[in-house]
Scaffold this active site. Sequence first.
Site, PDB file in Angstrom:
ATOM      1  N   ASP A 170       0.055  -3.346   0.301  1.00 38.72           N
ATOM      2  CA  ASP A 170       0.844  -2.232  -0.237  1.00 38.72           C
ATOM      3  C   ASP A 170       1.160  -2.380  -1.719  1.00 38.72           C
ATOM      4  O   ASP A 170       2.216  -1.956  -2.186  1.00 38.72           O
ATOM      5  CB  ASP A 170       2.159  -2.060   0.562  1.00 38.72           C
TER       6      ASP A 170
ATOM      7  N   LYS B 250      -2.957  -0.287  -4.152  1.00 34.27           N
ATOM      8  CA  LYS B 250      -4.429  -0.314  -4.279  1.00 34.27           C
ATOM      9  C   LYS B 250      -5.005   1.101  -4.249  1.00 34.27           C
ATOM     10  O   LYS B 250      -5.882   1.445  -5.036  1.00 34.27           O
ATOM     11  CB  LYS B 250      -5.051  -1.142  -3.131  1.00 34.27           C
TER      12      LYS B 250
ATOM     13  N   GLY C  56      -2.965   1.349   4.896  1.00 35.36           N
ATOM     14  CA  GLY C  56      -2.466   2.678   4.561  1.00 35.36           C
ATOM     15  C   GLY C  56      -2.472   2.753   3.051  1.00 35.36           C
ATOM     16  O   GLY C  56      -1.639   2.133   2.410  1.00 35.36           O
ATOM     17  N   HIS C  57      -3.460   3.447   2.487  1.00 35.94           N
ATOM     18  CA  HIS C  57      -3.611   3.505   1.030  1.00 35.94           C
ATOM     19  C   HIS C  57      -3.209   4.896   0.551  1.00 35.94           C
ATOM     20  O   HIS C  57      -3.836   5.888   0.910  1.00 35.94           O
ATOM     21  CB  HIS C  57      -5.068   3.185   0.631  1.00 35.94           C
TER      22      HIS C  57
ATOM     23  N   GLN D  24      -5.187  -4.731   2.755  1.00 33.89           N
ATOM     24  CA  GLN D  24      -4.185  -5.789   2.882  1.00 33.89           C
ATOM     25  C   GLN D  24      -4.085  -6.562   1.552  1.00 33.89           C
ATOM     26  O   GLN D  24      -4.329  -5.990   0.520  1.00 33.89           O
ATOM     27  CB  GLN D  24      -4.510  -6.732   4.049  1.00 33.89           C
TER      28      GLN D  24
END
Length: 431
Positions: A13, A16, A40-41, A225
Amino acid sequence: MATISVFGAQWGDEGKGKIIDRLAADVDLIVRYQGGANAGHTVVVGEEKYVLHLIPSGILHRGRLNVIGGGVALDPVLLEEEIQGLAERGIEVTPANLQISATSHVIFEHHRRLDHLSEHWRGEGRIGTTGRGIGPCYADKAARTGLRMADLLEPSRCQTRLRAVLAEKNAILEGVHGVEGLDLDEQLERYTALGERLACFVTDAGAAVRRAHREGQSILFEGAQGVMLDLDHGTYPFVTSSSTGVGGIGGGAGFPPQKIDRAVGIAKAYCTRVGEGPFPGEEHGEAGDAIRRAGNEFGATTGRPRRCGWLDVPALRYALELNGADGWVMTNLDVLTGFGDLSYVAAYEVDGERHEEYPAHLADLAGLRTVTREAPGWEEDITAVRRFEDLPPAARAYVEEIEAAVGVPIAMLSVGPERDQVIPRGDLLSP
Ligand code: GDP
Ligand code: IMO
Ligand code: MG
């Protein structure tokens, strides 16, 4: 831009998605090589906010090829939902802008169930996984009992393999966990139908990436990650089940790592972590709450509140060194506005002994104390600043002090979630 690896240099988080979307304007291919929908990007474009879980963060740019490499643990149910969700918002995902490796391992319903059940059995030692079936899928891959996307495309092969796998998984579900098993026919029908619908995207993705490189196209490898969650180099066992950094690219994308021209880590101006496990710089009191409020630090995948703390310099130096980073991007600098005095972790102490380096050899970082240093803060809103020299002096001083302490140049600063909210530094990330 040549061939570049962009990876998370903290506990995930780091921003990215935002940075990769920004860089995607200047590359031809964007390739995910590990992880799955645990990621979750977030990408913000104007009023629109997109959270991408499996599809690479280049998908919002036209004319780019996005690739899901063989190292990704792919949940076809979630992938289909993601494709549909984007289509509803006017982003067409077609084989022209998305390819999936035939060798990516499939996450099945039993993986998701076993993920939850194993967490229960871990009790106090639970990892706090995202519940997306990641660990069980990679475990099956290593145990050579997994099914890959190519298997889904051949119903008779899928049937033979899934029958054998489900017999064992049902024995575990029923015998060990005391819950109902899964129906083979139902699962077969569901997953072969998904295979049929996704077949148009399935290719020899590694060959496509190598061909693009041969033809002189530019490639960005999108890490999911972060290094501190890396299976080997993170805070094991409180990690994810893949190689999150440059080391994951060879296996996960089918691309020779020595052909990667640049590696760039992404790190926030502070630290966050979701889930359980060691977090040396964690602030349990008001400082942690204030960071969470200012940064709106809640998980993009699970909505969980993120644990917050000041920037951890030795951990970041470790993450960047491990991946041979040529530079790094500091995100969320704007979140530190108005904090009064800032702080960062400069070193650690174990049994009264000072450690300048991150002590990766300590089993659970137990007994580790952080040595912090203070830095003056600033009050001015910096979200509209686009040149380093226009930042308030205290913000410039903070960035320069951290950069010197980390020892790796900062190639870009991010001062807000939107695409254009960046401050370039140097030419490492110029096209
Ligand atoms: P990722 O998993 O590394 O892509 O990061 P996430 O999307 O899970 O979390 C990063 C969060 O910070 C998202 O809500 C982004 O929109 C937001 N974000 C990214 N860069 C910045 C920044 O520079 N400033 C602020 N305030 N928010 C940012
Ligand atoms: P992005 O790509 C933050 C964490 C989980 C848990 C541990 C293992 O958005 O940075 P898993 O479901 O992978 O078995 O969970 O890893 N985790 C993440 N934390 N960002 C992520 O992805 C994460 N993906 C997994 O919270 O602690
Ligand atoms: Mg995220």
